[in-house]
Motif scaffolding. Sequence first.
Motif, PDB file in Angstrom:
ATOM      1  N   SER A 141      25.233   0.784  17.565  1.00 24.30           N
ATOM      2  CA  SER A 141      24.835   1.404  16.296  1.00 24.30           C
ATOM      3  C   SER A 141      24.892   0.447  15.112  1.00 24.30           C
ATOM      4  O   SER A 141      24.133   0.601  14.160  1.00 24.30           O
ATOM      5  CB  SER A 141      25.763   2.579  15.977  1.00 24.30           C
ATOM      6  OG  SER A 141      25.573   3.617  16.896  1.00 24.30           O
ATOM      7  N   LYS A 142      25.806  -0.489  15.137  1.00 22.38           N
ATOM      8  CA  LYS A 142      26.076  -1.274  13.930  1.00 22.38           C
ATOM      9  C   LYS A 142      25.328  -2.607  13.970  1.00 22.38           C
ATOM     10  O   LYS A 142      24.274  -2.737  13.372  1.00 22.38           O
ATOM     11  CB  LYS A 142      27.593  -1.473  13.775  1.00 22.38           C
ATOM     12  CG  LYS A 142      28.390  -0.177  13.823  1.00 22.38           C
ATOM     13  CD  LYS A 142      28.066   0.736  12.671  1.00 22.38           C
ATOM     14  CE  LYS A 142      28.779   2.080  12.799  1.00 22.38           C
ATOM     15  NZ  LYS A 142      28.417   2.994  11.721  1.00 22.38           N
ATOM     16  N   ASP A 169      39.057   0.905  19.326  1.00 15.59           N
ATOM     17  CA  ASP A 169      37.698   1.181  18.858  1.00 15.59           C
ATOM     18  C   ASP A 169      37.207  -0.056  18.103  1.00 15.59           C
ATOM     19  O   ASP A 169      37.649  -0.336  16.989  1.00 15.59           O
ATOM     20  CB  ASP A 169      37.741   2.426  17.959  1.00 15.59           C
ATOM     21  CG  ASP A 169      36.376   2.793  17.383  1.00 15.59           C
ATOM     22  OD1 ASP A 169      35.445   1.970  17.461  1.00 15.59           O
ATOM     23  OD2 ASP A 169      36.259   3.905  16.848  1.00 15.59           O
ATOM     24  N   LEU A 220      34.565   8.538  22.583  1.00 11.12           N
ATOM     25  CA  LEU A 220      35.842   8.986  22.008  1.00 11.12           C
ATOM     26  C   LEU A 220      36.101  10.450  22.361  1.00 11.12           C
ATOM     27  O   LEU A 220      37.203  10.821  22.782  1.00 11.12           O
ATOM     28  CB  LEU A 220      35.827   8.821  20.485  1.00 11.12           C
ATOM     29  CG  LEU A 220      35.921   7.386  19.972  1.00 11.12           C
ATOM     30  CD1 LEU A 220      35.443   7.280  18.537  1.00 11.12           C
ATOM     31  CD2 LEU A 220      37.376   6.913  20.077  1.00 11.12           C
ATOM     32  N   CYS A 263      41.785   1.424  15.559  1.00 14.99           N
ATOM     33  CA  CYS A 263      40.448   1.129  15.049  1.00 14.99           C
ATOM     34  C   CYS A 263      40.476  -0.279  14.469  1.00 14.99           C
ATOM     35  O   CYS A 263      41.165  -0.534  13.483  1.00 14.99           O
ATOM     36  CB  CYS A 263      40.103   2.147  13.958  1.00 14.99           C
ATOM     37  SG  CYS A 263      38.429   2.013  13.345  1.00 14.99           S
ATOM     38  N   ARG A 312      21.628   6.255  19.445  1.00 17.28           N
ATOM     39  CA  ARG A 312      22.906   6.670  20.010  1.00 17.28           C
ATOM     40  C   ARG A 312      23.236   5.985  21.348  1.00 17.28           C
ATOM     41  O   ARG A 312      22.962   6.535  22.412  1.00 17.28           O
ATOM     42  CB  ARG A 312      22.967   8.216  20.203  1.00 17.28           C
ATOM     43  CG  ARG A 312      22.364   9.071  19.101  1.00 17.28           C
ATOM     44  CD  ARG A 312      23.051   8.894  17.768  1.00 17.28           C
ATOM     45  NE  ARG A 312      24.456   9.125  17.876  1.00 17.28           N
ATOM     46  CZ  ARG A 312      25.371   8.217  17.491  1.00 17.28           C
ATOM     47  NH1 ARG A 312      25.017   7.056  16.963  1.00 17.28           N
ATOM     48  NH2 ARG A 312      26.635   8.494  17.607  1.00 17.28           N
ATOM     49  N   THR A 353      29.694  -0.487  20.181  1.00 21.11           N
ATOM     50  CA  THR A 353      28.510   0.347  19.931  1.00 21.11           C
ATOM     51  C   THR A 353      27.273  -0.494  19.654  1.00 21.11           C
ATOM     52  O   THR A 353      27.380  -1.628  19.176  1.00 21.11           O
ATOM     53  CB  THR A 353      28.784   1.296  18.740  1.00 21.11           C
ATOM     54  OG1 THR A 353      27.648   2.127  18.562  1.00 21.11           O
ATOM     55  CG2 THR A 353      29.069   0.557  17.447  1.00 21.11           C
ATOM     56  N   TYR A 404      38.889  10.800  15.060  1.00 18.27           N
ATOM     57  CA  TYR A 404      40.106  10.795  15.889  1.00 18.27           C
ATOM     58  C   TYR A 404      40.857  12.125  15.765  1.00 18.27           C
ATOM     59  O   TYR A 404      41.395  12.636  16.750  1.00 18.27           O
ATOM     60  CB  TYR A 404      41.022   9.616  15.532  1.00 18.27           C
ATOM     61  CG  TYR A 404      40.338   8.258  15.537  1.00 18.27           C
ATOM     62  CD1 TYR A 404      39.265   7.995  16.379  1.00 18.27           C
ATOM     63  CD2 TYR A 404      40.780   7.238  14.696  1.00 18.27           C
ATOM     64  CE1 TYR A 404      38.636   6.750  16.374  1.00 18.27           C
ATOM     65  CE2 TYR A 404      40.165   5.993  14.689  1.00 18.27           C
ATOM     66  CZ  TYR A 404      39.093   5.760  15.520  1.00 18.27           C
ATOM     67  OH  TYR A 404      38.477   4.540  15.510  1.00 18.27           O
ATOM     68  N   PHE A 447      39.083   6.358  11.123  1.00 19.97           N
ATOM     69  CA  PHE A 447      37.832   7.075  11.413  1.00 19.97           C
ATOM     70  C   PHE A 447      38.140   8.558  11.668  1.00 19.97           C
ATOM     71  O   PHE A 447      38.987   8.886  12.505  1.00 19.97           O
ATOM     72  CB  PHE A 447      37.175   6.423  12.619  1.00 19.97           C
ATOM     73  CG  PHE A 447      35.808   6.963  12.952  1.00 19.97           C
ATOM     74  CD1 PHE A 447      34.897   7.296  11.959  1.00 19.97           C
ATOM     75  CD2 PHE A 447      35.436   7.119  14.279  1.00 19.97           C
ATOM     76  CE1 PHE A 447      33.637   7.776  12.276  1.00 19.97           C
ATOM     77  CE2 PHE A 447      34.177   7.591  14.610  1.00 19.97           C
ATOM     78  CZ  PHE A 447      33.276   7.922  13.597  1.00 19.97           C
ATOM     79  N   ALA A 480      34.037  -0.720  17.006  1.00 16.58           N
ATOM     80  CA  ALA A 480      32.660  -0.458  16.551  1.00 16.58           C
ATOM     81  C   ALA A 480      32.132  -1.594  15.670  1.00 16.58           C
ATOM     82  O   ALA A 480      30.932  -1.852  15.629  1.00 16.58           O
ATOM     83  CB  ALA A 480      32.606   0.869  15.794  1.00 16.58           C
ATOM     84  N   ASN A 537      38.013   1.388  10.017  1.00 19.86           N
ATOM     85  CA  ASN A 537      37.137   2.113   9.101  1.00 19.86           C
ATOM     86  C   ASN A 537      38.008   3.191   8.448  1.00 19.86           C
ATOM     87  O   ASN A 537      38.636   3.953   9.184  1.00 19.86           O
ATOM     88  CB  ASN A 537      35.983   2.765   9.889  1.00 19.86           C
ATOM     89  CG  ASN A 537      35.045   3.569   9.009  1.00 19.86           C
ATOM     90  OD1 ASN A 537      35.105   3.487   7.799  1.00 19.86           O
ATOM     91  ND2 ASN A 537      34.177   4.356   9.633  1.00 19.86           N
ATOM     92  N   GLY A 540      26.312   7.057  21.907  1.00 15.63           N
ATOM     93  CA  GLY A 540      27.084   6.546  20.776  1.00 15.63           C
ATOM     94  C   GLY A 540      28.535   6.411  21.209  1.00 15.63           C
ATOM     95  O   GLY A 540      28.964   7.044  22.192  1.00 15.63           O
ATOM     96  N   SER A 541      29.300   5.542  20.516  1.00 15.79           N
ATOM     97  CA  SER A 541      30.708   5.442  20.905  1.00 15.79           C
ATOM     98  C   SER A 541      31.461   6.711  20.510  1.00 15.79           C
ATOM     99  O   SER A 541      32.517   7.015  21.057  1.00 15.79           O
ATOM    100  CB  SER A 541      31.367   4.177  20.351  1.00 15.79           C
ATOM    101  OG  SER A 541      31.193   4.076  18.977  1.00 15.79           O
ATOM    102  N   CYS A 542      30.892   7.496  19.591  1.00 17.20           N
ATOM    103  CA  CYS A 542      31.474   8.804  19.257  1.00 17.20           C
ATOM    104  C   CYS A 542      31.644   9.640  20.526  1.00 17.20           C
ATOM    105  O   CYS A 542      32.666  10.290  20.714  1.00 17.20           O
ATOM    106  CB  CYS A 542      30.558   9.586  18.316  1.00 17.20           C
ATOM    107  SG  CYS A 542      30.774   9.178  16.593  1.00 17.20           S
TER     108      CYS A 542
HETATM  109  N1  PMP Z   1      34.062   4.142  15.515  1.00 15.85           N
HETATM  110  C1  PMP Z   1      34.076   3.858  14.221  1.00 15.85           C
HETATM  111  C2  PMP Z   1      35.274   3.219  13.663  1.00 15.85           C
HETATM  112  C3  PMP Z   1      32.982   4.165  13.405  1.00 15.85           C
HETATM  113  O1  PMP Z   1      33.027   3.893  12.108  1.00 15.85           O
HETATM  114  C4  PMP Z   1      31.855   4.771  13.985  1.00 15.85           C
HETATM  115  C5  PMP Z   1      30.625   5.125  13.197  1.00 15.85           C
HETATM  116  N2  PMP Z   1      30.734   5.395  11.915  1.00 15.85           N
HETATM  117  C6  PMP Z   1      31.908   5.058  15.349  1.00 15.85           C
HETATM  118  C7  PMP Z   1      32.998   4.725  16.079  1.00 15.85           C
HETATM  119  C8  PMP Z   1      30.800   5.778  16.048  1.00 15.85           C
HETATM  120  O2  PMP Z   1      29.634   5.101  16.106  1.00 15.85           O
HETATM  121  P1  PMP Z   1      28.498   5.499  17.129  1.00 15.85           P
HETATM  122  O3  PMP Z   1      28.785   6.847  17.689  1.00 15.85           O
HETATM  123  O4  PMP Z   1      27.261   5.460  16.324  1.00 15.85           O
HETATM  124  O5  PMP Z   1      28.566   4.434  18.193  1.00 15.85           O
END
Ligand code: PMP
Length: 368
Positions: free
Chosen positions: A224-225, A192, A96, A161, A233, A222, A120, A117, A194, A165, A91-93
């Motif tokens: 994810s979206k 970021d 980070l 970001c 992930r 990511t 951070y 987000f 995402a 978000n 995941g990009s989480c």
């Molecule tokens: N960056 C932002 C701005 C997000 O909103 C999210 C998920 N809510 C993420 C990163 C992380 O996403 P993921 O780890 O699923 O790639």
Amino acid sequence: MTIRTSPRLTDMPHYEPGLTTAEVLKRFGLTSAVKLASNESPFPPMPEVAEAVAGGVATLNRYPDGPARTLRRDLAERHGVDPAQVTVGNGSCELLLLAGQALLDPGTTVMSATPSFSLYGHLAAAAGAGAVEVPLADDHGHDLETMAALIDERTRLIIICNPNNPTGVYRSADAIEAFLDQVPEDLPVLVDEAYNEFVAAPDRGRVLSLARERPNLLVTRTFSKAHGLCGLRVGYAVGSEAWVRAIDTVRQPFNTNALAQAAAIESFRRQSELDRRVRATIAARADLVADLQGEGWEVVPSEANFVLALPPPALGGGAAVHRALLERGVIVRDGTSLGCPGRLRISVGTPEEHAVFAGARAALMHPR
Ligand code: PMP
């Protein structure tokens, strides 16, 4: 009885996940609910992606490809960079968090916007570093001028970001480039992205191309979206070799699992289906905004797969509307927990999900 832990834990912000559908069904005694709360894709993974995942099960007794070489190569090819300029995360989480681990020390600071987000703030706390959180401008987007003015010798990382978000506001590539021009060349900036795929503005993607030549820039994206793979992930980052090396130095050797890699490789190759899904989401976003505005909601202009909206006063405050929607099986996010009290963050769903949401709003407007 407590245990010995780092005093840093006390400063660690608590990440508040949205309610799950199962929790809402149970709590409100419902049989169905629509979830427009976590900025997920309403589309299930593409059938070929599901097949790739199923096909990977038989070899799970083997470790995955640690550096995710095939996925890195595909990503590098598409983005016109060297594979040494790409890294892949859980995941990009994770990317980070790794950036925080690689860059921050006590006495340094990480600069980001607020509200933005929540992760951070976590980076700074985890490293015992300071957080400089710059309030958004009046249009709910990053105040890049103030951010540039607040850079000092302690600044070790700047996170932008884009789209932001939880507000959805997008800053143009020109604005980001003008900001980068004011940042010392050796000061890392992480953009970021995402929600990048949902940007309708024609300059979408240009910031990532800036990462080809700027040594201090890293762009995270990511699966994810838009790709709808948040359950597996996978995220990735494109930037300078120095940035990628820093992240690869601190990541665990097998950070993305084999099924996640297989799914991401397959999904990334199916660009036309992805485009079709993204176009559907962008169209659904426009419909949702028009419907809400038609009913007196104030909606922040969004280039993401969610909108931040203020309900009309007749419905009561955001928290009350949030609760009333939950009772009717519509899960959105209460802005209170996102730093936007009074507002709701609503993820874009399918037309069918939007119809359920519209029905619930009508019931609130005209209670029997
Ligand atoms: N960056 C932002 C701005 C997000 O909103 C999210 C998920 N809510 C993420 C990163 C992380 O996403 P993921 O780890 O699923 O790639």
